[in-house]
Scaffold this active site. Sequence first.
Site, PDB file in Angstrom:
ATOM      1  CG  ASP A 144      -1.695   1.159   1.462  1.00 55.62           C
ATOM      2  OD1 ASP A 144      -2.398   1.533   0.525  1.00 55.62           O
ATOM      3  OD2 ASP A 144      -1.654   1.742   2.564  1.00 55.62           O
ATOM      4  CB  THR A 203       0.011  10.999   1.347  1.00 55.00           C
ATOM      5  OG1 THR A 203      -0.155   9.596   1.243  1.00 55.00           O
ATOM      6  CG2 THR A 203       1.203  11.411   0.527  1.00 55.00           C
ATOM      7  CE  LYS A 241      -4.625   7.451   8.712  1.00 58.09           C
ATOM      8  NZ  LYS A 241      -3.741   7.135   9.831  1.00 58.09           N
ATOM      9  N   GLY A 242      -7.277   4.554   3.092  1.00 56.66           N
ATOM     10  CA  GLY A 242      -7.385   3.423   2.175  1.00 56.66           C
ATOM     11  C   GLY A 242      -8.653   3.441   1.331  1.00 56.66           C
ATOM     12  CB  SER A 280      -1.786   3.065  -3.660  1.00 61.42           C
ATOM     13  OG  SER A 280      -2.392   4.276  -3.251  1.00 61.42           O
ATOM     14  CG  ASN A 320      -2.878  12.190  -6.822  1.00 59.34           C
ATOM     15  OD1 ASN A 320      -2.778  12.856  -7.835  1.00 59.34           O
ATOM     16  ND2 ASN A 320      -3.936  12.259  -6.029  1.00 59.34           N
ATOM     17  CG  ASP A 336      -1.963   2.550   6.380  1.00 60.80           C
ATOM     18  OD1 ASP A 336      -2.210   2.139   5.237  1.00 60.80           O
ATOM     19  OD2 ASP A 336      -2.337   3.659   6.792  1.00 60.80           O
TER      20      ASP A 336
HETATM   21  P1  B16 Z   1      -6.346   9.874  -4.356  1.00 59.15           P
HETATM   22  P2  B16 Z   1      -3.615   4.140  -0.006  1.00 59.15           P
HETATM   23  C1  B16 Z   1      -5.446   6.042  -0.252  1.00 59.15           C
HETATM   24  O1  B16 Z   1      -4.110   5.644  -0.333  1.00 59.15           O
HETATM   25  C2  B16 Z   1      -5.616   6.996   0.931  1.00 59.15           C
HETATM   26  O2  B16 Z   1      -5.373   6.301   2.150  1.00 59.15           O
HETATM   27  C3  B16 Z   1      -7.018   7.536   0.944  1.00 59.15           C
HETATM   28  O3  B16 Z   1      -7.173   8.444   2.019  1.00 59.15           O
HETATM   29  C4  B16 Z   1      -7.295   8.236  -0.399  1.00 59.15           C
HETATM   30  O4  B16 Z   1      -8.617   8.738  -0.453  1.00 59.15           O
HETATM   31  C5  B16 Z   1      -7.071   7.238  -1.525  1.00 59.15           C
HETATM   32  O5  B16 Z   1      -5.741   6.743  -1.461  1.00 59.15           O
HETATM   33  C6  B16 Z   1      -7.307   7.857  -2.890  1.00 59.15           C
HETATM   34  O6  B16 Z   1      -6.303   8.816  -3.141  1.00 59.15           O
HETATM   35  O7  B16 Z   1      -7.387  10.878  -4.023  1.00 59.15           O
HETATM   36  O8  B16 Z   1      -4.943  10.419  -4.390  1.00 59.15           O
HETATM   37  O9  B16 Z   1      -6.679   9.092  -5.609  1.00 59.15           O
HETATM   38  O10 B16 Z   1      -3.648   4.000   1.490  1.00 59.15           O
HETATM   39  O11 B16 Z   1      -4.556   3.174  -0.740  1.00 59.15           O
HETATM   40  O12 B16 Z   1      -2.226   4.150  -0.562  1.00 59.15           O
HETATM   41 MG    MG Z   2      -2.836   3.121   3.432  1.00 61.52          MG
END
Ligand code: B16
Ligand code: MG
Length: 216
Positions: free
Chosen positions: A8, A16, A44-45, A115, A119, A171
């Site tokens: 992840d 972030t 988160k996630g 992830s 981004n 996490d």
């Molecule tokens: P984005 P991970 C997740 O990252 C974040 O934990 C979550 O808070 C966020 O909304 C999601 O990515 C989407 O991110 O807006 O940048 O596309 O924990 O899966 O690495």
């Molecule tokens: Mg995470």
Amino acid sequence: MRRGFIFDLDGVITDTAKYHYIAWKDLGATLGITIDPVFNEQLKGISRMDSLDRILAYGGKETVYSKEEKEQLAEKKNDHYVELLQTLSPADLLPGVKEFISQAKERKIPCAIASASKNAPVILEKLGVTGYFSYIVDPDTLNRGKPDPEIFLKAAEALAVQPQEAVGFEDAQAGIDGINAAGMYAVGIVENEKLLGADQLVYRLDELAIDELLKK
Ligand code: B16
Ligand code: MG
């Protein structure tokens, strides 16, 4: 035997979550919804649009905005978030990450990023670790988000390893649940909170004895 690692990003490679929090909090304020750190844990996630839906539901505004308006709100949050990411540098890698992925590289263990973040490529670039990962799952290609195992299975396939040959690092509870559902070995990265169902819990990646882990 384990032959591939699937990570992840947010909360495992770098933190972030603090930038997501600032950007969601600001957007929430413009909508009259107050977000606190406890509520933020639930995001988160979770994907960008699912996060917005949870925030609107939390503020009792789930039926107020059209699909187009919600897309604009999510875009506004992301523009702010991307602005905050500009200061990221290799110093923002979480402790022990560089050591661990370097050891994986020395042992020729392929690594992937699973992830929810769209981004992820720019974040890895800013952290200076793009070259350590042979595959980044594009969340736009997924039908279901975590806790569904799809993202982890896609990463394993790209690394040409079977799920039972992979280790997943997460996490968030939704991520640990996804790794378990995929049939992989689950390593949970914790701060203070608990993660249920992880095979192993650590505070930082370099606590892991990599050769022992590969034998699991
Ligand atoms: P984005 P991970 C997740 O990252 C974040 O934990 C979550 O808070 C966020 O909304 C999601 O990515 C989407 O991110 O807006 O940048 O596309 O924990 O899966 O690495
Ligand atoms: Mg995470």
